[in-house]
Design a protein around this motif. Structure first.
Motif, PDB file in Angstrom:
ATOM      1  N   ALA A  27       0.911  -1.262  -0.055  1.00 21.76           N
ATOM      2  CA  ALA A  27      -0.004   0.057   0.103  1.00 21.76           C
ATOM      3  C   ALA A  27       0.651   1.368   0.039  1.00 21.76           C
ATOM      4  O   ALA A  27       0.352   2.167  -0.520  1.00 21.76           O
ATOM      5  N   PHE A  28       2.115   1.116   0.694  1.00 27.55           N
ATOM      6  CA  PHE A  28       2.727   2.446   0.956  1.00 27.55           C
ATOM      7  C   PHE A  28       4.225   2.602   0.277  1.00 27.55           C
ATOM      8  O   PHE A  28       4.921   3.575   0.456  1.00 27.55           O
ATOM      9  N   TRP A  29       4.394   1.514  -0.616  1.00 17.85           N
ATOM     10  CA  TRP A  29       5.809   1.460  -1.139  1.00 17.85           C
ATOM     11  C   TRP A  29       6.159   2.912  -1.846  1.00 17.85           C
ATOM     12  O   TRP A  29       7.366   3.168  -2.016  1.00 17.85           O
ATOM     13  N   PRO A  30       5.109   3.591  -2.623  1.00 15.59           N
ATOM     14  CA  PRO A  30       5.609   4.812  -3.433  1.00 15.59           C
ATOM     15  C   PRO A  30       6.009   5.687  -2.411  1.00 15.59           C
ATOM     16  O   PRO A  30       6.605   6.811  -2.617  1.00 15.59           O
ATOM     17  N   VAL A  31       5.402   5.750  -1.043  1.00 18.87           N
ATOM     18  CA  VAL A  31       5.640   6.597  -0.113  1.00 18.87           C
ATOM     19  C   VAL A  31       7.124   6.892   0.289  1.00 18.87           C
ATOM     20  O   VAL A  31       7.962   7.851   0.071  1.00 18.87           O
ATOM     21  N   TRP A  32       7.871   5.641   0.689  1.00 17.60           N
ATOM     22  CA  TRP A  32       9.001   5.853   1.024  1.00 17.60           C
ATOM     23  C   TRP A  32      10.183   5.993  -0.209  1.00 17.60           C
ATOM     24  O   TRP A  32      11.272   6.491   0.085  1.00 17.60           O
ATOM     25  N   THR A  33       9.612   5.507  -1.563  1.00 13.14           N
ATOM     26  CA  THR A  33      10.189   5.549  -2.498  1.00 13.14           C
ATOM     27  C   THR A  33      10.628   7.035  -2.631  1.00 13.14           C
ATOM     28  O   THR A  33      11.757   7.531  -3.114  1.00 13.14           O
ATOM     29  N   ILE A  34       9.368   7.939  -2.461  1.00 16.63           N
ATOM     30  CA  ILE A  34       9.595   9.308  -2.757  1.00 16.63           C
ATOM     31  C   ILE A  34      10.351  10.023  -1.857  1.00 16.63           C
ATOM     32  O   ILE A  34      11.268  10.746  -2.010  1.00 16.63           O
ATOM     33  N   LEU A  39      15.865  12.447   0.171  1.00 19.72           N
ATOM     34  CA  LEU A  39      16.563  12.618   1.067  1.00 19.72           C
ATOM     35  C   LEU A  39      18.035  12.596   0.283  1.00 19.72           C
ATOM     36  O   LEU A  39      19.078  13.164   0.944  1.00 19.72           O
ATOM     37  N   ALA A  40      18.267  11.656  -0.784  1.00 21.70           N
ATOM     38  CA  ALA A  40      19.510  11.451  -0.965  1.00 21.70           C
ATOM     39  C   ALA A  40      20.142  12.804  -1.790  1.00 21.70           C
ATOM     40  O   ALA A  40      21.452  12.987  -1.378  1.00 21.70           O
ATOM     41  N   ALA A  59      10.831  20.259  -3.644  1.00 22.54           N
ATOM     42  CA  ALA A  59      10.426  19.855  -2.270  1.00 22.54           C
ATOM     43  C   ALA A  59       8.879  19.842  -2.117  1.00 22.54           C
ATOM     44  O   ALA A  59       8.374  18.933  -1.534  1.00 22.54           O
ATOM     45  N   VAL A  60       8.120  20.723  -2.495  1.00 22.79           N
ATOM     46  CA  VAL A  60       6.775  20.879  -2.605  1.00 22.79           C
ATOM     47  C   VAL A  60       6.352  19.771  -3.323  1.00 22.79           C
ATOM     48  O   VAL A  60       5.183  19.165  -2.879  1.00 22.79           O
ATOM     49  N   ALA A  61       6.635  19.529  -4.512  1.00 21.10           N
ATOM     50  CA  ALA A  61       6.292  18.361  -5.394  1.00 21.10           C
ATOM     51  C   ALA A  61       6.481  16.854  -4.607  1.00 21.10           C
ATOM     52  O   ALA A  61       5.364  16.209  -4.693  1.00 21.10           O
ATOM     53  N   GLY A  62       7.656  16.745  -4.224  1.00 23.77           N
ATOM     54  CA  GLY A  62       7.853  15.685  -3.180  1.00 23.77           C
ATOM     55  C   GLY A  62       7.038  15.275  -2.263  1.00 23.77           C
ATOM     56  O   GLY A  62       6.175  14.574  -1.816  1.00 23.77           O
ATOM     57  N   LEU A  63       6.540  16.552  -1.406  1.00 23.13           N
ATOM     58  CA  LEU A  63       5.588  16.520  -0.211  1.00 23.13           C
ATOM     59  C   LEU A  63       4.245  16.380  -0.768  1.00 23.13           C
ATOM     60  O   LEU A  63       3.502  15.504   0.100  1.00 23.13           O
ATOM     61  N   ALA A  67       2.150  12.963   0.294  1.00 25.65           N
ATOM     62  CA  ALA A  67       0.547  12.987   0.862  1.00 25.65           C
ATOM     63  C   ALA A  67      -0.350  12.291  -0.196  1.00 25.65           C
ATOM     64  O   ALA A  67      -1.384  11.636   0.357  1.00 25.65           O
ATOM     65  N   VAL A  68      -0.304  12.386  -1.284  1.00 23.55           N
ATOM     66  CA  VAL A  68      -1.235  11.590  -2.225  1.00 23.55           C
ATOM     67  C   VAL A  68      -1.104  10.168  -2.160  1.00 23.55           C
ATOM     68  O   VAL A  68      -2.177   9.425  -1.954  1.00 23.55           O
TER      69      VAL A  68
END
Length: 836
Positions: A27-34, A39-40, A59-63, A67-68
């Motif tokens: 369900a959440f693998w895209p979250v930590w991928t982004i 972070l890198a 930064a805003v696009a990543g956040l 969220a999405v």
């Protein structure tokens, strides 16, 4: 149901946790991928070199993406039920026993026999549940992530952790154009870096860490300064970049970059500002100089040693060779003015690895086909550094080495070729001279093809020079004349050399694979014939008393070995092959090859002078080996004296020092065995330090073997001081074996060096090739070609060596079988038998 089966609690609980992890990942693998992708670059500090707008946009696009995908994952995530974990565990068991335990008997209720069967069935199912294990979750999301974005993000994060810093994440807040809350509270801040040019190898400096008011930086260092806070709160002024006032950006710019080109001042004004006086360390001009005269071999290959230095390292270089007209003897074909002769420009060798700030190298090249070969020239070397600065050597006058020709016709052709390259106006004269030498070809041309080849060159010249030779036509004719001279010089010799090499290769193959007596005889006959032919060709084509007209006199050399000595060496090789002693035959074969190779390398070179460093090292190591053998013999006699109750043998061996009955030397002033061993070890250590500077596997093997000999001598000394004579003799034997190995490898290294660097200088010492006399150890075995063992006297005194060897072996076997002898002596005798 499972409450009555406590052994099922852990498998069901662990499987339940696995199902939770499985659904969270999906369900959440895209979250930590982004999150990893964000972070890198922060860990690596990439945001510090990017415009603020881009940093905050990303930064805003990543956040937003986090969220999405968090909202989408939360909608898709479903908390598992305990029954799902129970069913997954039960599915892995045969017959689904957990589900069977919840069944009720539908048929035969009230029948004792039927109920007994049902109870047995339930017991069997319960027993099966004891094999229950937790089920691992399936965390794969390859269907949802076919391109492996999660792995790419993880790779970026690992790179950031390895090569970046976690502390850099906090600086993203300082990138705000309006300043963060903390900045507003603490005031404006700044930071800066000094990056020296990469070729200097100097580290980057962090300006806030520099407490001194004066700093020194290499010329061309790059300054980077960043301001954080309100625009205008901090300003920068500098005079080190050398920019004009109209080229300077506004002093309040938040990000400024410039290079230090001159001495000056750097000042940051404002809260927490600093100032420095900046000194520039200029990049020195590289230098190069010749370190010795140009050396050459008979093939014309030149070796020109030089030394180059630079403060940071030399990156390239070249040598320019130009004709020195003022020093040329302008006679014959050189009397007229030459055509324009372009200088020769060749690259200098630069070390691939190691320090390039200072190194010694040698330019090795062959200019034999140039018109300047064997004529006075001027040579200038030039080296450059990474900055592009160039340094030159002093112009040196020398005679450019060229190939030497001994065959008379070849020498004439080469001289006329030089005259043709000197000026195309010489073409008629060259044609007439070549026609003259080919007028009566009898006695001049060994091969029937040589005469038409000379006439072909003459006709080509006569057909072209009337209309004027072009540069291309001249070079074409010069190439024909060079090939023709080589054919005259080396035609027959090359055939003989090729035949000799083929015979050597066939014999070496026979040594590796084994050969019958008839095959050995045939191969040895072929080798003898090829050797005789080759030596005859050398004698025919080398004329040491006659000087070439187009090159300086180099003298000649007589090869100091006779045909009888060569035949004796080949007879010995054949004898060993017939006896099946192939390794020893291979060693002698290598010696024969080196003799023939040395004859090729030193052909026409001068002789006389001091020994070369390699020869001296070989002789010194051989002397040490003989001394070690004598010491080992004395130690063995002491061991015999101990076993025989101090009684001395009545016979004195050849070369033996007189001894009295207590096992000590007759001369009271002579050192004891341990002191002699220590002196030998120190002598060997000194000889190892003085080994010639050779490279290659053979040289390294020689050094290792000599070091092993030193260690064995040290252990032998320790054993002698402890009175353990048997141990000392074993260690001395190891030292002698290592010394022999060192001598063999050193001899091979010297021969390889002479083959690889032939012609790099006049060889020092007498270059002789003498067939080594047959050397045998006390058991009559051939020692090979390197080193000696034992004394210089003839131990066999003319007796048949094989009969004597058999007698010695029989005596050793007899003594080792005598049970009344001490066990230490019998062990030593058995080791002798194993060794020999």
């Amino acid at each position: 149901m499972t409450e009555s089966l406590p052994h099922l609690r852990f498998p069901i609980l662990a499987t339940f946790a696995g199902i939770v992890a499985e659904r969270l990942v999906r369900a959440f693998w895209p979250v930590w991928t982004i999150l990893f992708l964000m972070l890198a670059p922060l860990l690596l500090g990439v945001h510090n070199d990017m415009p603020l707008e881009i940093v905050w946009t990303l930064a805003v696009a990543g956040l937003i993406g986090i969220a999405v995908f968090t909202w989408r994952g939360w909608r898709r995530f479903r908390w598992p039920l305990r029954a799902e974990a129970l069913a997954r565990v039960d599915a892995r068991l045969p017959g689904r026993p957990i589900l069977a335990l919840g069944d009720a008997q539908a048929v035969g209720a009230g029948d004792p026999a039927s109920e007994a069967v049902w109870i047995a069935h339930l017991q069997r199912m319960q027993d099966r549940t004891k094999a229950a294990r937790y089920v691992s979750p399936d965390l794969r999301v390859s269907q949802a992530d076919p391109f492996g974005l999660r792995y790419i993000a993880l790779l970026f994060l690992m790179v950031g952790l390895l090569f970046g810093s976690v502390t850099r994440i906090g600086t993203v807040a300082q990138a705000s154009p309006v300043g963060s809350a903390s900045t507003a509270a603490t005031g404006p801040t700044w930071e800066g870096w000094i990056e020296p040019p990469a070729y200097t190898g100097k580290p980057t400096l962090y300006l806030p860490d520099l407490d001194e008011d004066r700093i020194e930086v290499p010329e061309g260092s790059r300054f980077t300064v960043r301001f954080y806070g309100d625009i205008g709160a901090l300003t920068l002024s500098e005079t080190v970049s050398g920019r004009r006032a109209d080229e300077l950006p506004p002093a309040s710019d938040q990000h400024q970059v410039f290079d230090a080109l001159q001495q000056g001042e750097l000042r940051i004004d404002g809260s927490g500002g600093q100032a420095w006086d900046v000194s520039i360390v200029t990049d020195g001009i590289p230098s190069v100089e010749l370190t010795g005269p140009a050396l050459s071999n008979a093939e014309g290959q030149m070796t020109l040693p030089f030394r180059a230095t630079d403060d940071y390292g030399v990156t390239g270089g070249s040598a320019t060779v130009s004709i020195d007209l003022a020093q040329i003897d302008r006679r014959h074909g050189l009397a007229i003015d030459p055509d324009p002769i372009a200088p020769l420009i060749v690259d200098l060798p630069i070390p691939i690895t190691g320090d390039r700030a200072a190194f010694d190298e040698a330019l090795i090249d062959n200019f034999s086909q140039s018109v300047m070969a064997n004529l006075p020239v001027k040579v200038r070397l030039e080296v450059t550094d990474a900055k592009g600065q160039a340094g030159q050597s002093v112009e040196t006058q020398m005679v450019l080495p060229g190939r030497r020709f001994f065959q008379p016709v070849a020498r004439v052709i080469i001289e006329q070729r030089r005259d043709l390259l000197w000026s195309t106006a010489n073409a008629p004269r060259v044609a007439q001279l070549l026609r003259a030498i080919s007028n009566r070809p009898d006695g001049f041309f060994r091969n029937e093809t040589h005469f038409p080849m000379v006439r072909g060159v003459v006709e080509t010249l006569e057909a072209k020079y009337e209309g004027g030779l072009t540069d291309e036509e001249r070079d074409e004719v010069a190439a024909l004349m060079w090939d023709l001279a080589i054919e005259f010089e080396e035609g027959a010799l090359a055939d003989a050399r090729e035949r000799l090499q083929r015979a050597q290769d066939r014999l070496a193959e026979a040594m590796r694979n084994g050969a019958s007596a008839a095959e050995i005889q045939e191969l040895m006959d072929e080798l003898r014939d090829a050797t005789n032919d080759y030596m005859q060709m050398l004698a025919d084509q080398m004329d040491p008393n006659e000087n070439s007209t187009d090159q300086p006199d180099g003298g000649g050399e007589t090869m100091q070995f006779t045909q009888d000595e060569l035949n004796a060496l080949m007879d010995r090789i054949q004898e060993m092959m017939e006896e099946g002693r192939m390794p020893e035959a291979a060693v002698l074969m290598e010696q024969l090859n080196q003799l023939m190779e040395n004859m090729k390398m030193t052909q026409g070179e001068g002789q006389g002078g001091p020994r070369s460093p390699g020869q001296k090292s070989m002789e010194d190591l051989g002397e040490t080996l003989r001394d070690q053998q004598q010491l080992s013999d004395d130690a063995f006699r002491d061991l015999q004296d101990q076993f025989n109750g101090g009684q001395q043998e009545t016979e004195q061996r050849p070369g033996e020092t007189p001894r009295d009955g207590d096992g000590t030397n007759g001369d009271p002033g002579q050192q004891n065995l341990a002191d002699r061993q220590e002196a030998l070890r120190q002598m060997l250590e000194e000889q190892r330090r003085n080994l010639p500077n050779l490279s290659g596997d053979e040289a390294e093997a020689a050094r290792r073997a000599i070091e092993q000999a030193e260690r064995s001598m040290d252990r032998a000394e320790d054993a002698l001081r402890r009175g353990d004579m048997a141990e000392a003799i074993d260690r001395q034997a190891e030292a002698m074996d290592a010394l022999r190995e060192g001598l063999r490898e050193l001899g091979r290294a010297i021969a390889q060096s002479e083959r690889d660097e032939s012609g790099q200088g006049q060889q020092q010492g007498d270059q002789t090739a003498q067939a080594a006399p047959r050397q045998s150890d006390p058991l009559g075995r051939q020692l090979g070609t390197e080193g000696q063992s034992g004394t210089d006297q003839n131990l066999l005194q003319g007796e048949d060596i094989y009969r004597r060897a058999g007698e010695l072996l029989d005596e050793i076997r007899r003594r080792s079988a005598e049970l009344d002898r001490p066990e230490d002596e019998r062990n030593y005798l058995r080791r002798l038998l194993d060794r020999f």
